[in-house]
Design an enzyme around this catalytic site. Structure first.
Site, PDB file in Angstrom:
ATOM      1  N   GLU A  48       0.879  -1.294  -0.053  1.00  0.00           N
ATOM      2  CA  GLU A  48       0.028   0.118  -0.020  1.00  0.00           C
ATOM      3  C   GLU A  48       0.944   1.269  -0.172  1.00  0.00           C
ATOM      4  OE1 GLU A  48      -3.499   2.194   3.018  1.00  0.00           O
ATOM      5  OE2 GLU A  48      -1.958   0.582   3.656  1.00  0.00           O
ATOM      6  N   LYS A 137      -9.245   3.567  -2.627  1.00  0.00           N
ATOM      7  CA  LYS A 137      -9.834   3.204  -1.358  1.00  0.00           C
ATOM      8  C   LYS A 137     -10.983   4.074  -1.319  1.00  0.00           C
ATOM      9  CE  LYS A 137      -8.329   2.510   3.263  1.00  0.00           C
ATOM     10  NZ  LYS A 137      -7.163   2.546   4.517  1.00  0.00           N
ATOM     11  N   CYS A 171      -6.015  -2.491   2.571  1.00  0.00           N
ATOM     12  CA  CYS A 171      -6.040  -2.313   4.165  1.00  0.00           C
ATOM     13  C   CYS A 171      -7.321  -2.631   4.902  1.00  0.00           C
ATOM     14  CB  CYS A 171      -5.204  -1.071   4.693  1.00  0.00           C
ATOM     15  SG  CYS A 171      -4.414  -0.968   6.174  1.00  0.00           S
TER      16      CYS A 171
END
Length: 307
Positions: A48, A137, A171
């Site tokens: 990430e 995200k 995540c």
């Protein structure tokens, strides 16, 4: 489910960025992709926000109702290290993917080409070097919202590969039940999570998701230390409060039964190779298929605005 190629060799690249340095980190990423290609990897996964880094511990001068100009200068430095997609950086990464003859997944701080907003994004390149998918995200976590915006597009892309659909959750998106189902509905066989999450509870989470989704879960984390931060940040006092080991890693691969294919790697940089038996994916769905025979679409239905 379509027929899958029997074997997929994955390289999970647990690495440290050259923090806040876009060009140096890009070069390091390209070199590691080339190395993983020499290791005959079919799929290469990097962490990430590896370009330019995950700025753990920094507030960028934000407090409720006010901002500090010194923090704004650090944020602008981070903004300058973020990349536009497509651009010269993605061209270099695509060339590396093509040379490696592999699919390549990498997390970046994406700078919107029109607005000034940054996004926590993941790109998957195809073996021909083209961008196969871009995922932003959905919801930055906690104080990440000071830095990155909510996804406004590219919610749940999947990449069709010889080993089935490849999906990505960044995540803590993995904690979002409906986001997981959105990918299960697309039949993901390989679920990538690039993240910066080295707590022990995370390991329990990823084992559960692999078992729930009956897919391989590819967990790719960073490793970095306090000493790696630039000394001239305005937020140096915030960095000084961090532990010596800021992110310990923990990268690993989980099979569709929730078992480790590779054990978590801690406290170092390493390319982790795993040879995946793709027959395990359909075999594991004999008794449980979350969006197939074990679903009740007459009772429960997920509507996804996947634009």
């Amino acid at each position: 489910m379509l027929d899958l190629e029997k074997k997929c060799r994955v390289a999970v690249v647990q690495m440290a960025p050259v923090m806040f340095d876009k060009d140096a980190t890009l070069k390091k990423c390209v070199d590691l992709i080339k190395e993983a290609g020499k290791g005959k990897a079919d799929l290469i996964v990097l962490p990430e926000l590896i370009i330019p880094c995950y700025p753990f511990g920094l507030t960028f001068g934000f407090t409720v109702g006010s901002r500090k100009e010194a923090g704004r200068a650090d944020w602008k430095r981070y903004y300058d290290g973020s990349i536009v997609v497509p651009g010269k950086e993605t061209e270099a990464l695509g060339k590396a993917a093509k040379k490696a003859k592999a699919y390549v997944s990498i997390g970046i701080s994406e700078r919107d080409a029109v607005s000034g907003t940054l996004y926590n994004s993941n790109i998957i390149f195809a073996p021909d070097g083209s961008i196969a998918s871009l995922h932003r995200k959905l919801k930055p976590t906690g104080a990440e919202r000071f830095v990155w915006g909510d996804a406004d597009k590219a919610y749940f892309p999947v990449v069709e590969s010889p080993w089935g659909p490849i999906g990505n959750l960044i995540c803590w998106e993995s904690y979002m039940p409906l986001a997981r189902v959105a990918l299960y509905q697309k039949g993901v066989t390989l679920l990538i999570s690039c993240n910066t999450n080295d707590n022990p509870e995370w390991q329990a989470t990823i084992q559960h998701i692999a078992l729930e989704g009956r897919c391989y879960y590819i967990n790719c984390d960073q490793f970095f230390t306090k000493a790696m931060y630039p000394a001239d940040l305005h937020g140096a006092a915030e960095v000084e409060k961090l532990p010596e080991l800021v992110c310990r890693g923990g990268s690993c691969v989980i099979d569709p039964y929730g078992h480790y294919v590779t054990e978590p790697v801690w406290d170092k940089e390493e390319i982790i190779y795993a040879d995946l038996d793709m027959d395990k994916v359909p075999a594991s769905r004999m008794e449980f298929d979350a969006c197939g025979h074990y679903a009740r679409p007459d009772v429960l239905k997920l509507e996804v605005k996947d634009e």
